[in-house]
Motif scaffolding. Sequence first.
Motif, PDB file in Angstrom:
ATOM      1  N   ALA A   9       1.477 -86.350  47.001  1.00  0.00           N
ATOM      2  CA  ALA A   9       3.387 -85.594  48.221  1.00  0.00           C
ATOM      3  C   ALA A   9       3.527 -84.426  47.066  1.00  0.00           C
ATOM      4  N   ALA A  10       2.893 -83.997  46.069  1.00  0.00           N
ATOM      5  CA  ALA A  10       2.611 -82.865  45.604  1.00  0.00           C
ATOM      6  C   ALA A  10       2.441 -81.565  45.995  1.00  0.00           C
ATOM      7  N   TYR A  11       1.301 -82.211  46.916  1.00  0.00           N
ATOM      8  CA  TYR A  11       0.627 -80.927  47.991  1.00  0.00           C
ATOM      9  C   TYR A  11       1.322 -80.370  48.817  1.00  0.00           C
ATOM     10  N   LYS A  35      -1.844 -83.100  30.551  1.00  0.00           N
ATOM     11  CA  LYS A  35      -0.936 -82.036  29.587  1.00  0.00           C
ATOM     12  C   LYS A  35      -0.796 -80.541  30.443  1.00  0.00           C
ATOM     13  N   GLY A  36       0.528 -80.550  30.455  1.00  0.00           N
ATOM     14  CA  GLY A  36       1.246 -78.954  30.586  1.00  0.00           C
ATOM     15  C   GLY A  36       2.137 -79.296  31.763  1.00  0.00           C
ATOM     16  N   LYS A  37       1.693 -80.191  32.022  1.00  0.00           N
ATOM     17  CA  LYS A  37       2.378 -80.594  33.482  1.00  0.00           C
ATOM     18  C   LYS A  37       4.042 -80.729  32.805  1.00  0.00           C
ATOM     19  N   GLN A  38       5.162 -80.920  33.610  1.00  0.00           N
ATOM     20  CA  GLN A  38       6.515 -80.829  33.861  1.00  0.00           C
ATOM     21  C   GLN A  38       6.957 -82.902  33.186  1.00  0.00           C
ATOM     22  N   ALA A  39       7.270 -82.908  31.845  1.00  0.00           N
ATOM     23  CA  ALA A  39       7.085 -85.016  31.898  1.00  0.00           C
ATOM     24  C   ALA A  39       8.528 -85.337  32.872  1.00  0.00           C
ATOM     25  N   ASP A  40       7.605 -85.555  34.032  1.00  0.00           N
ATOM     26  CA  ASP A  40       8.581 -86.539  35.098  1.00  0.00           C
ATOM     27  C   ASP A  40       8.049 -87.232  34.951  1.00  0.00           C
ATOM     28  N   GLY A  66       9.764 -80.784  27.265  1.00  0.00           N
ATOM     29  CA  GLY A  66       9.935 -80.986  28.899  1.00  0.00           C
ATOM     30  C   GLY A  66       9.133 -81.325  29.557  1.00  0.00           C
ATOM     31  N   LYS A  67       8.240 -81.217  28.182  1.00  0.00           N
ATOM     32  CA  LYS A  67       6.542 -81.389  29.465  1.00  0.00           C
ATOM     33  C   LYS A  67       5.728 -81.734  28.256  1.00  0.00           C
ATOM     34  N   ILE A  68       4.306 -82.435  29.297  1.00  0.00           N
ATOM     35  CA  ILE A  68       3.534 -83.296  28.464  1.00  0.00           C
ATOM     36  C   ILE A  68       2.254 -82.885  27.828  1.00  0.00           C
ATOM     37  N   GLU A  69       2.672 -83.008  26.870  1.00  0.00           N
ATOM     38  CA  GLU A  69       1.804 -82.430  25.610  1.00  0.00           C
ATOM     39  C   GLU A  69       0.380 -82.954  25.248  1.00  0.00           C
ATOM     40  N   PHE A  70       0.259 -84.506  25.591  1.00  0.00           N
ATOM     41  CA  PHE A  70      -1.165 -85.303  25.159  1.00  0.00           C
ATOM     42  C   PHE A  70      -1.063 -86.877  26.085  1.00  0.00           C
ATOM     43  N   THR A  71      -2.244 -86.564  26.590  1.00  0.00           N
ATOM     44  CA  THR A  71      -2.594 -88.230  26.857  1.00  0.00           C
ATOM     45  C   THR A  71      -3.892 -88.713  26.755  1.00  0.00           C
ATOM     46  N   ASN A  87       0.383 -77.974  40.640  1.00  0.00           N
ATOM     47  CA  ASN A  87       0.374 -77.399  39.645  1.00  0.00           C
ATOM     48  C   ASN A  87       1.164 -77.489  38.547  1.00  0.00           C
ATOM     49  N   LYS A  88       2.106 -77.848  38.956  1.00  0.00           N
ATOM     50  CA  LYS A  88       3.734 -78.700  38.277  1.00  0.00           C
ATOM     51  C   LYS A  88       3.888 -79.830  38.291  1.00  0.00           C
ATOM     52  N   ILE A  89       4.033 -80.751  38.786  1.00  0.00           N
ATOM     53  CA  ILE A  89       4.368 -82.510  39.168  1.00  0.00           C
ATOM     54  C   ILE A  89       2.903 -82.875  39.741  1.00  0.00           C
ATOM     55  N   GLY A  90       3.580 -84.719  40.026  1.00  0.00           N
ATOM     56  CA  GLY A  90       2.388 -85.436  40.177  1.00  0.00           C
ATOM     57  C   GLY A  90       1.615 -85.780  39.497  1.00  0.00           C
ATOM     58  N   SER A  91       1.292 -85.659  38.373  1.00  0.00           N
ATOM     59  CA  SER A  91       0.153 -86.581  37.489  1.00  0.00           C
ATOM     60  C   SER A  91       0.471 -85.956  35.935  1.00  0.00           C
ATOM     61  N   ILE A  92       0.221 -87.112  35.219  1.00  0.00           N
ATOM     62  CA  ILE A  92       0.600 -87.141  34.265  1.00  0.00           C
ATOM     63  C   ILE A  92      -0.636 -86.539  32.750  1.00  0.00           C
TER      64      ILE A  92
END
Length: 417
Positions: free
Chosen positions: A364-366, A379-384, A43-48, A372-377
């Motif tokens: 928009a996340a701000y 590492k560690g962020k929610q995989a949206d 469910g998360k971004i692990e690597f970019t 801290n959770k969404i709005g960008s790709i």
Amino acid sequence: MSYLIKDITNLVTCRNLTGIPKKGKGQSDIGLIKNGNVFIDNGKIEFTGNSLSLKKFLKNKNISYEIIDGKNKTVMPGFIDSHTHLVFAGSRSDEYEMRIKGSSYEEIAKAGGGISSTVKNVRKESKDVLIKLAEKRLKNFIKYGTTTLEAKSGYGLDFKNEIKMLEVINELNEKNKYNIDILPTFLGAHSVPKEITKNEYIDLICYQLIPYIAKNKLAKFQDVFCEKNYFDAKETERILSTGAKFGLIPKLHSDQFNSIGGVDVAIKLNAISIDHLEVLKSNDIKKLKNTNIIATLLPGASYFLDVPYQPARELINNNVPVALATDFNPGSCMTENLQIIMSLASLKLKMSAEEIINAVTINAAYALFMQNKIGSIEKGKQADVLIFDFPSYKDLIYHFAVNQIENVFKKGKKLKI
Ligand code: NIG
Ligand code: FE
């Protein structure tokens, strides 16, 4: 399931290096990686990163994953719609036609239409009906790439029905049942109900509704329609400062038709965002400089009501962080499609593609205190994550009114859209 999206022609990360909303020149920094890769796990971004660093990363990976070819594709963070009136009943298509024939939004409201006509319909309906109606709309939001949205009450205007609306919003969000995160805002001060005086209603908001909502954790934010014939600056301040004492984060509908001091209240109470701003004055823009209050612009409402657009260029030039949202509602912007709003932001607000992309993701996340959770790709962020069938992110704005989304990932899950 884990996914590797590989060799992405344009990977737009919107990564946030500064820890503050993107503003001024920084509003254009989209963190583009050409021929990039994204690994999604749990469910998360692990690597970019690029192909070289991907090789290193994969060396220690002993799990199975699906590979998705990103050639000629663009990948972006899921869109965040930080201002919507998702829950309502009834249609106002008759008012829309009156407006086309020349009546204004304000005239229609004075004649008993507008917000109060939706209030009548919402009061009549059960929670189940309101949920069913919203469900259909959520599918539309997701189809066009929105993976998180804010939703306001404000069509109940009494204790029972404002609470009913907030309970509906919370139920829609529960257990991620619809594959979209929904953040609730208490907008009791959307209008004054017919049956009591304004002062009585403000007392009801401050002494009964706010304490109940806070105690039962029904909303994260609160909002007031700071406007002539609705709530003036003093009343707005009283309501928002009461809510703030109970932990509700302030937002404002301000400067939509008249400039009556909403900006001063927003600054005084350290609002997280100030929304609309069609008639915002230059001296108020100067005051917003360096506050980090997000100016959430709603060009869809300008389009739908055929009124002036927001001064986006002046805001960006003055270092005010800008977000864009639909303002989806039955009266002033009847669309769930954030991509259309982006097209308007380009043509009417003269924002660049890069500025627009940050305005519907990290900024928009701000505006929702979710940075801290969404709005960008990252590492560690929610995989949206969204995959588009075009090689350049610029096509999102240039090739307008056609939905070119191929895949939507919500919390790492590939959705059927
Ligand atoms: O954001 N301006 C006030 N509230 C909404 C419109 C609500 C309605 O017309 O039902 C807005 O535009
Ligand atoms: Fe609104």
